[in-house]
Design an enzyme around this catalytic site. Structure first.
Site, PDB file in Angstrom:
ATOM      1  N   GLY A  48       0.833  -1.196   0.000  1.00  0.00           N
ATOM      2  CA  GLY A  48       0.000   0.000   0.000  1.00  0.00           C
ATOM      3  C   GLY A  48       0.867   1.246   0.000  1.00  0.00           C
ATOM      4  O   GLY A  48       2.004   1.237  -0.509  1.00  0.00           O
ATOM      5  N   SER A  49       0.380   2.293   0.649  1.00  0.00           N
ATOM      6  CA  SER A  49       0.972   3.633   0.525  1.00  0.00           C
ATOM      7  C   SER A  49       2.434   3.719   0.912  1.00  0.00           C
ATOM      8  O   SER A  49       3.136   4.633   0.464  1.00  0.00           O
ATOM      9  CB  SER A  49       0.175   4.621   1.365  1.00  0.00           C
ATOM     10  OG  SER A  49      -1.174   4.587   0.965  1.00  0.00           O
ATOM     11  N   ILE A  50       2.893   2.809   1.774  1.00  0.00           N
ATOM     12  CA  ILE A  50       4.315   2.826   2.133  1.00  0.00           C
ATOM     13  C   ILE A  50       5.178   2.854   0.890  1.00  0.00           C
ATOM     14  O   ILE A  50       6.229   3.471   0.835  1.00  0.00           O
ATOM     15  CB  ILE A  50       4.651   1.565   2.985  1.00  0.00           C
ATOM     16  CG1 ILE A  50       4.200   1.769   4.419  1.00  0.00           C
ATOM     17  CG2 ILE A  50       6.123   1.255   2.926  1.00  0.00           C
ATOM     18  CD1 ILE A  50       4.460   0.577   5.303  1.00  0.00           C
ATOM     19  N   PHE A  51       4.666   2.183  -0.142  1.00  0.00           N
ATOM     20  CA  PHE A  51       5.440   1.986  -1.355  1.00  0.00           C
ATOM     21  C   PHE A  51       5.694   3.305  -2.094  1.00  0.00           C
ATOM     22  O   PHE A  51       6.574   3.390  -2.940  1.00  0.00           O
ATOM     23  CB  PHE A  51       4.694   1.010  -2.262  1.00  0.00           C
ATOM     24  CG  PHE A  51       5.603   0.066  -3.006  1.00  0.00           C
ATOM     25  CD1 PHE A  51       6.486  -0.730  -2.319  1.00  0.00           C
ATOM     26  CD2 PHE A  51       5.578  -0.002  -4.395  1.00  0.00           C
ATOM     27  CE1 PHE A  51       7.324  -1.597  -2.995  1.00  0.00           C
ATOM     28  CE2 PHE A  51       6.420  -0.868  -5.071  1.00  0.00           C
ATOM     29  CZ  PHE A  51       7.290  -1.662  -4.368  1.00  0.00           C
ATOM     30  N   LYS A  52       4.900   4.335  -1.742  1.00  0.00           N
ATOM     31  CA  LYS A  52       5.063   5.636  -2.410  1.00  0.00           C
ATOM     32  C   LYS A  52       6.462   6.194  -2.161  1.00  0.00           C
ATOM     33  O   LYS A  52       6.999   6.941  -2.968  1.00  0.00           O
ATOM     34  CB  LYS A  52       4.006   6.612  -1.904  1.00  0.00           C
ATOM     35  CG  LYS A  52       2.618   6.277  -2.416  1.00  0.00           C
ATOM     36  CD  LYS A  52       1.540   7.054  -1.692  1.00  0.00           C
ATOM     37  CE  LYS A  52       0.160   6.541  -2.097  1.00  0.00           C
ATOM     38  NZ  LYS A  52      -0.887   6.980  -1.161  1.00  0.00           N
TER      39      LYS A  52
END
Lengths: 382, 669
Positions: B293-297
């Site tokens: 999820g957003s961590i990957f941003k």
């Protein structure tokens, strides 16, 4: 013409004595090898059994020497007293004897124990030799030639049987039949008696649980490898593992408490393990020489009494040795018979050597024609 | 034939010879049998004899110990008694079994079955207590014996259980480090040949080597027991509070890749490993992968900033939470219009991330992701590591490029996330995760050290700093990860809330989520990278809610443990302001040990106090004391609060406090 006294004193049957000393020597070594661990565990002294064995060997050899110097005709007069003594002792052992392993076979007198059945063997041989000689003309008769011997010996055999010691009883019966056969008893009497004895034997085996078990083990020792078949299978493993040349003297492992009675009744298995087929064959050869010389002495004896004595003693030793070895190899059911000259056990050793003494006494009084012929090859003058 | 004749001497002789011939026949039979037994079947009997008197004694070597980085014992071995039997020497199996069953508290039937086996050796009970062993000894049963065997013991119970794994009953490592390093830990068992007699007494044929020369190597880990302990407690509490299925966490030193702590809750006690399910014993941080999820941003932004595709100040149109890619529509959690790159990251806009990813294009994004270590194993020395799922760029359809940019359609492991984030913290250089520092010889000297290993530069150093600054905003006011803030430190991080793929229905699950937070601190000179990931929390699943507070707790404890002191300046005007190391150079900065003094505030019990004029730190401490939940905005000193002071506390849900800074930050800080 008989040998003169001097000649008699110096005459010794060489091959016979070589066999006897050979068996005694090997037996002593094997007793030590097989018993050292037992001795250490039981008494702390690895030489315990060997010392006693050597002591009895010395006593036996002394007795043999003395007996060989005595004229065997003297034994004729001792026949009945000896028989009576054997019977009394056999009866006595049932009452006062020392119980060991479910059987009463020994008198314990301080540090030594005495086994009356060993005396019985000699008594039966002497009695039969005496009686058969006296009744040589009446051997065809049932009531003179057959019945008295069967009754007299049968009494002793029964006493041995209730100890219980089936092995010795069977040996005595075999001896009785053999000597009766040689003496010329009608075959039909012997066969008849054998037929009558068979049911008794059958009952004796089947009514006693452990005898029955031994019989079953004999038929298939591996069926209950770690139960009642244990001793026989361990014996076979010991003997078989020796191979042709053995694992080496003293290097046997089966005596490490795997094989019970390894220094007494099963000493032949340890010998087979440590010395291999060569060792076993040597023992057979020595017994062969002994029996052959015994037969020779019987054939050359000065009179019929000597013949019977020599034959009886030879057969006793021969049968017992063969039976013991056959048991070790699983050819016969287990019974408590010692290997003559080799198994640890004082009574057996001494009585066997006394027997050899009698044999030597007979040999020393051979008939002259044989004595002359035998001068060179067999006899040795010392 | 006449009767006289049959009794003549010659007939007697003939019969005697006949009899002796028969005897010789018996003797021949004995000889033949002897030949058969010894010469023909000798080999067979020889092997049977050997079976009973030659016995192999296995002398198990003591297993090497496992230590944490400060040489605290995590796993040790010591000798304990085991009960065995020689069934051949058991006469009454039933009676023996009954006696043993009573003493060992075992099922009688089970013992009896073993006693009836045909073997010469069977185990009855292995690694029993001293009491039981003494009781067995007292029974004096024939054919039953006792021997000493080394047993693995984990003195701290469940501490670092999944990392350590466990060794089974035969001292064979079955999981974790015990498995990975089994060969060095177990040492050289020696098999000694011995003679045995029928009484079971033995005599060795081979001389045994000294036990010290056989003992296994010791393992010194990078794990710090204290940090590990904090992590486990924080996780376990978070799992309980959020009703999560599980929680995982990793603490890493970004400078060298040292794993300081690694835990999965609920854990297990390796001393009783057989009582737990395999799923409980798994080290999920390494073996499991999940959609980040957003961590990957973080990594999408890193690639874009590194290549200069975007700058922090660039404006991105966030399309009011409605952005069409191919036939799909991408949403944000809150609609936004134009946002700077920094703000887009701070509010975690999916659309902004997708647009940045599209600008990069599949090839370049994929290239960076691979450099960050995704799609391959990190090489941490633990068994069963997953490489995650990252399909090659040429397979990406446009929608994949967009979703991968914000962490959907890609699967990663916890250790990959930590390793990649640590690269940002470590000036752009990724270190290989290191769990084992060195091997120790039995005498305690070092056999071998495993130096820190660099996996190479992922992004430029200035990109890393730029990104760290952006990530710092996440824990600041208005950021999704503000609950990860640690008073006195600047924290960089990123929240993530991912829907789990429903294995049954396919597609994303509505209620099964993973809330995560990854970050590092202090931003100026990062000492720890921490990932907290909560699996399937009940209710609110946002990483900023379920994971960020755990991060704060763990990172703070780790910093304390590592002796990293809080950084802030006691300004002349009395305001506390977080500062960067560069600012410390001018000597106007004062390091204070221990908590700063709290200005006196009149607190009426049960009512909301007036925060105005207080530093952010002071407000946080005060609120913490009162059990008040607060939201903080801006920097500097408190200027405004909502609700108003004096409001009855019970009525207050969340108190918002605005701060305004008096002195502006220096440029470039």
């Amino acid at each position: 013409m008989r040998r003169d006294a001097e000649e008699r004193d110096r005459y010794i049957d060489g091959p016979l004595l070589i066999a006897v000393f050979g068996l005694l020597a090997i037996g002593g070594v094997m007793v030590f090898s097989a018993s050292a661990f037992h001795a250490q565990k039981a008494t702390g002294d690895t030489l315990f059994y060997l010392k006693r064995h050597l002591l009895f060997s010395a006593i036996g050899l002394a007795a043999m020497f003395v007996v060989s110097k005595i004229d065997y005709h003297l034994l004729g007069r001792l026949a009945y007293p000896l028989l009576l003594m054997a019977a009394v002792l056999l009866a006595g052992v049932l009452v006062f004897g020392n119980k060991a392993g479910g059987a009463t076979r020994w008198f314990r007198l301080g540090p030594v124990s005495f086994q009356p059945s060993e005396l019985a063997k000699l008594a039966v041989v002497i009695y039969l030799s005496h009686s058969l000689t006296r009744k040589r003309e009446k051997m065809h008769s049932f009531s003179f030639g057959f019945l008295p011997h069967v009754v007299m010996c049968g009494t002793l055999i029964l006493l041995v049987l209730v100890e219980p010691d089936l092995g010795t009883a069977a040996l005595l019966a075999l001896l009785l039949f053999s000597l009766l056969f040689v003496a010329g008893t009608k075959i039909s009497y012997l066969l008849g008696a054998a037929l009558l004895a068979l049911p008794v034997l059958y009952h004796q085996i089947m009514s006693t649980p452990w005898r029955k078990a031994r019989m079953m083990v004999f038929l298939d020792p591996w069926a209950d490898r770690f139960g009642i078949g244990y001793q026989v299978t361990e014996s076979l493993i010991a003997f078989g593992s020796g191979g042709a040349t053995g694992v080496g003297l003293g290097d046997g492992r089966q005596k490490l408490f795997f094989l019970p009675a390894s220094h007494t009744d099963f000493i032949f298995s340890i010998l087979g393990e440590e010395l291999g087929f060569i060792g076993a064959a040597l023992i057979l050869l020595l017994f062969g020489i002994l029996v052959y010389r015994g037969l020779k002495i019987a054939m050359n004896a000065a009179d019929l009494f000597g013949t019977y004595l020599a034959l009886g003693i030879t057969l006793t030793i021969g049968f017992q040795a063969t039976a013991n070895m056959a048991v070790a190899l699983g050819l016969l059911p287990t019974k408590g018979l010692a290997l003559p000259f080799m198994s640890y056990g004082g009574s057996s050793l001494v009585s066997t050597l006394i027997g050899i003494g009698i044999l030597l006494s007979v040999a020393a009084r051979e008939r002259p024609e044989f004595a002359r012929r035998a001068r060179k090859p067999a006899g040795v003058y010392v | 034939m006449k009767t006289e004749d049959t009794h003549s001497f010659s007939w007697i002789r003939i019969r005697a010879i006949l009899l002796v011939a028969m005897l010789f026949g018996f003797g021949l039979a004995v000889a033949v049998k002897a030949f058969e037994l010894q010469v023909m079947d000798g080999a067979k009997y020889d092997s049977m004899a050997r079976d009973q008197y030659v016995r192999s004694f296995e002398l198990p070597a003591p297993r090497g110990a496992i230590f944490d980085r400060n040489k605290h014992e995590l796993a040790i071995s010591h000798d304990v008694p085991s009960v065995f039997a020689d069934p051949r020497r058991i006469h009454d199996a039933g009676k023996t079994a009954l006696a043993l069953a009573r003493v060992l508290r075992m099922e009688r039937g089970r013992i009896e079955r073993r006693l009836k086996s045909k073997k010469a050796f069977v185990w009855i009970a292995r690694r029993v207590g001293r009491k039981e062993a003494d009781a067995v000894k007292r029974l004096k049963l024939g054919g039953i014996g006792l021997t000493m065997e080394p047993r693995r013991f984990y003195p701290n119970g469940d501490l670092a259980a999944q990392v350590l794994g466990f060794a089974g009953v035969d001292s064979v490592g079955l999981e974790g480090l015990e498995k990975q390093f089994d060969a060095v830990l177990k040492g050289g068992d020696q098999v000694l040949r011995g003679l045995r007699d029928a009484l079971g007494r033995g005599a060795l044929l081979d001389a045994p080597r000294p036990i010290e020369s056989l003992q296994g190597m010791g393992l010194v880990l990078t794990i710090d027991s204290a940090i590990q302990n904090t992590l486990e407690h924080a996780l376990s509490e978070a799992v309980r509070r959020s009703g999560s299925k599980a929680g995982t966490g990793i603490v890493m030193d970004p400078r060298n890749g040292d794993i300081l702590a690694m835990a999965t809750e609920p854990g297990f006690d390796p001393n009783k490993f057989s009582k737990y399910s395999a799923s409980r014993r798994r080290n999920r941080s390494v073996t499991d992968c999940f959609e980040p999820g957003s961590i990957f941003k973080i990594y999408t932004y890193a690639a874009a900033l590194d290549l200069g595709v975007v700058s922090p100040g660039d404006i991105i149109n966030c399309e009011n939470s409605n952005y069409k890619v191919s036939n799909h529509i991408i949403h944000d959690s809150h609609p936004h219009q134009n946002l700077t790159v920094v703000d887009a990251f701070k509010v975690s806009s999916n659309i902004a991330a997708a647009k940045i990813g599209q600008k990069l294009g599949p090839k370049r994004l994929y290239g960076y992701l691979r450099k960050f270590g995704f799609g391959s194993k990190t090489g941490i020395s633990l068994p069963g590591e997953t490489r995650g799922i990252l399909s090659p760029a040429y397979r990406w359809r446009p929608i994949n490029t967009a979703t991968i940019s914000f962490g959907q359609g890609v699967s990663v492991s916890g250790i990959q996330i930590v390793s990649a984030t640590a690269a940002v913290a470590n000036n752009g250089i990724r270190m290989k995760p290191r769990l084992v520092k060195s091997l120790l010889k039995p005498d305690g000297s070092v056999e071998k050290t495993y130096p820190p290993m660099s996996e190479g530069r992922v992004i430029r150093s200035d990109t890393a700093h730029e990104l760290a600054e952006i990530m710092e905003k996440v824990t600041g006011p208005g950021g999704t990860g503000r609950r990860a803030a640690i008073p006195g430190f600047n924290v960089a991080g990123k929240t993530g809330t991912a829907q789990k793929v429903d294995p049954v229905a396919g597609g994303y699950s509505r209620d099964k989520r993973i809330g995560s937070f990854v970050g590092f601190v202090p931003v100026e000179k990062p000492r720890v990278v921490v990932l907290i990931s909560m699996d399937e929390p009940k209710g609110v699943a946002y990483g900023g809610v379920v994971a960020a507070p755990v991060f704060a707790k763990v990172a703070k404890a780790a910093l304390t443990r590592l002796g990293v002191r809080p950084l802030y300046r006691a300004a002349k005007d009395g305001s506390a302001k977080r500062e960067r190391p560069d600012d410390l150079a001018d000597g106007t900065i004062q390091d204070l040990e221990g908590p700063p003094p709290i200005p006196k505030v009149r607190v009426e019990s049960g009512k909301l106090p007036d925060f105005s004029g207080l530093s952010m730190r002071a407000v946080a401490r005060l609120a913490g004391k009162m059990g008040l939940e607060i939201d903080l905005y801006g920097t500097g000193l408190a200027v405004k609060q909502e609700p108003m002071p004096g409001t009855v506390l019970k009525k207050v849900g969340v108190c918002k406090v605005w701060f305004k800074s008096l002195a502006k930050r220096r440029k470039g800080a």
